[in-house]
Scaffold this active site. Structure first.
Site, short mmCIF file in Angstrom:
data_model
loop_
_atom_site.label_atom_id
_atom_site.label_comp_id
_atom_site.label_asym_id
_atom_site.label_seq_id
_atom_site.Cartn_x
_atom_site.Cartn_y
_atom_site.Cartn_z
N GLY A 62 0.82 -1.19 0.00
CA GLY A 62 0.00 0.00 0.00
C GLY A 62 0.86 1.25 0.00
CB CYS A 63 0.26 4.61 -1.41
SG CYS A 63 -1.45 4.84 -0.87
CE1 TYR A 64 -1.64 8.47 3.85
CE2 TYR A 64 -3.49 7.01 3.45
CZ TYR A 64 -2.99 8.29 3.60
OH TYR A 64 -3.83 9.37 3.51
#
Length: 343
Positions: free
Chosen positions: A154-156
């Site tokens: 995931g990006c976060y």
């Protein structure tokens, strides 16, 4: 015969899928790319559907079916699809001999219950959960190079894990202290499906927090930093911007440090990792420094006591946080330079 340089991309109409197409169409090692959608809207060419890609190659657009992909000669499939779609079709593609880079959350966890409890969806077959490699190249490059199934992070989670992992491995974080991960993202991180809270008039001139203590990226952060859930406070905010993530992370250190020692720690940990850029002590990255790139920029500030550290980690949520990182993983799977087509 399956050819890994022949690519099948499932899902291209979302923000991540478009970014992935843009990178793959200029990738020097990719021999061909075919794009698959449930509804092609009567179009046969990707540039007909996405005029921004005119002049980048007349890539074919096909109606989605696993049979069409497996009979095409493609050796690698990118899945820019919802979690439940990836969980359904990835095993069929793998069984047919393709290698898969999945950009959803379906295969990010070894334990099925982790996925079901955080995503509220049925988990994929445990066989594939056990085989999937978490696709963070700065940590798991050797495993990715041999993987049949790579689960893109995931990006976060990417921004937070890259910031914290060097500190955790060095034993720098004080015992029994909380680590606060205060993160902000542009609106493209929420995807392209229409939602009232993402309308222009709701986002513009606004700033808000969401999913406190319930964000789906929490278990990724815990799994790949080694920190326990009761020590991590992970807050996410929506910025009135199109793209980018800035994570500000607050850490209490176990022993006093200097700016030079923290900088040296990060530089040693990421030596040779071209996609992570470490800033000099006291200098802090901004979103404009990473927009439309595959870099994660990490900077920090240390208080006078040397015991309180603030780390700032910036990346483009569609680049290093999604499509760019997927191509970085693909490059490792091909055995070529990881930054190919990403600089």
């Amino acid at each position: 015969m399956k050819h890994p340089e022949q690519i099948a991309v499932v899902g291209v109409t979302g923000y991540t899928g478009f970014e992935l197409a843009r990178i793959l169409l200029r990738h020097p090692a990719v021999k061909s790319s075919t794009f698959y959608l449930r509804d092609t809207q009567g179009k046969n060419c990707l540039a007909e559907l996405l005029p921004q890609l005119r002049g980048c190659g007349e890539a074919p657009l096909r109606a989605l079916s696993v049979a069409a992909i497996t009979s095409s000669g493609a050796g690698t499939a990118f899945l820019a699809t919802p979690h439940e779609v990836s969980a359904e079709i990835a095993p069929e593609l793998l069984a047919a001999g393709l290698r898969v880079v999945d950009l959803s959350g379906a295969f990010r966890f070894r334990v099925a219950n982790t996925f079901t409890s955080w995503y509220k969806l049925p988990a994929p077959d445990s066989k594939w959960l056990g085989e999937a490699v978490y696709g963070l190249p700065e940590l798991y490059a050797s495993e990715i190079s041999k993987a049949r199934l790579t689960a893109n992070p995931g990006c976060y989670a990417t921004s937070v894990i890259l910031a914290l992992r060097p500190l955790v491995e060095a034993g720098c974080i004080a015992d029994a202290t909380s680590v606060i991960c205060d993160c902000k993202s542009g609106a493209s991180g929420a995807g392209k499906d229409p939602r009232r809270d993402l309308h222009f008039v709701e986002v513009d001139d606004n700033f808000k927090v969401y999913n406190l203590f319930s964000h789906r990226y929490t278990p990724e952060i815990l799994a790949h930093t080694g920190l326990s859930e009761d020590r991590v406070i992970f807050s996410t905010h929506l910025l009135p911007l199109a793209r980018g993530i800035l994570s500000t992370i607050y850490v209490a250190l176990s022993e006093p440090q200097t700016g030079e020692s923290i900088e040296a720690l990060y530089r040693k940990f990421y030596a040779g990792r071209r996609m992570v850029r470490i800033w000099p002590a006291g200098a802090l990255p901004e979103l404009q420094h990473v927009a439309h790139t595959n870099f994660c920029d990490i900077g920090f500030a240390l208080d006078k006591s040397g015991r309180r550290l603030v780390v700032v980690s910036c990346l483009d949520n569609l680049g290093k946080g999604a499509a760019g990182q997927a191509v970085q993983n693909f490059n490792h799977m091909l055995g070529i330079e990881e930054h190919t087509a990403l600089q």
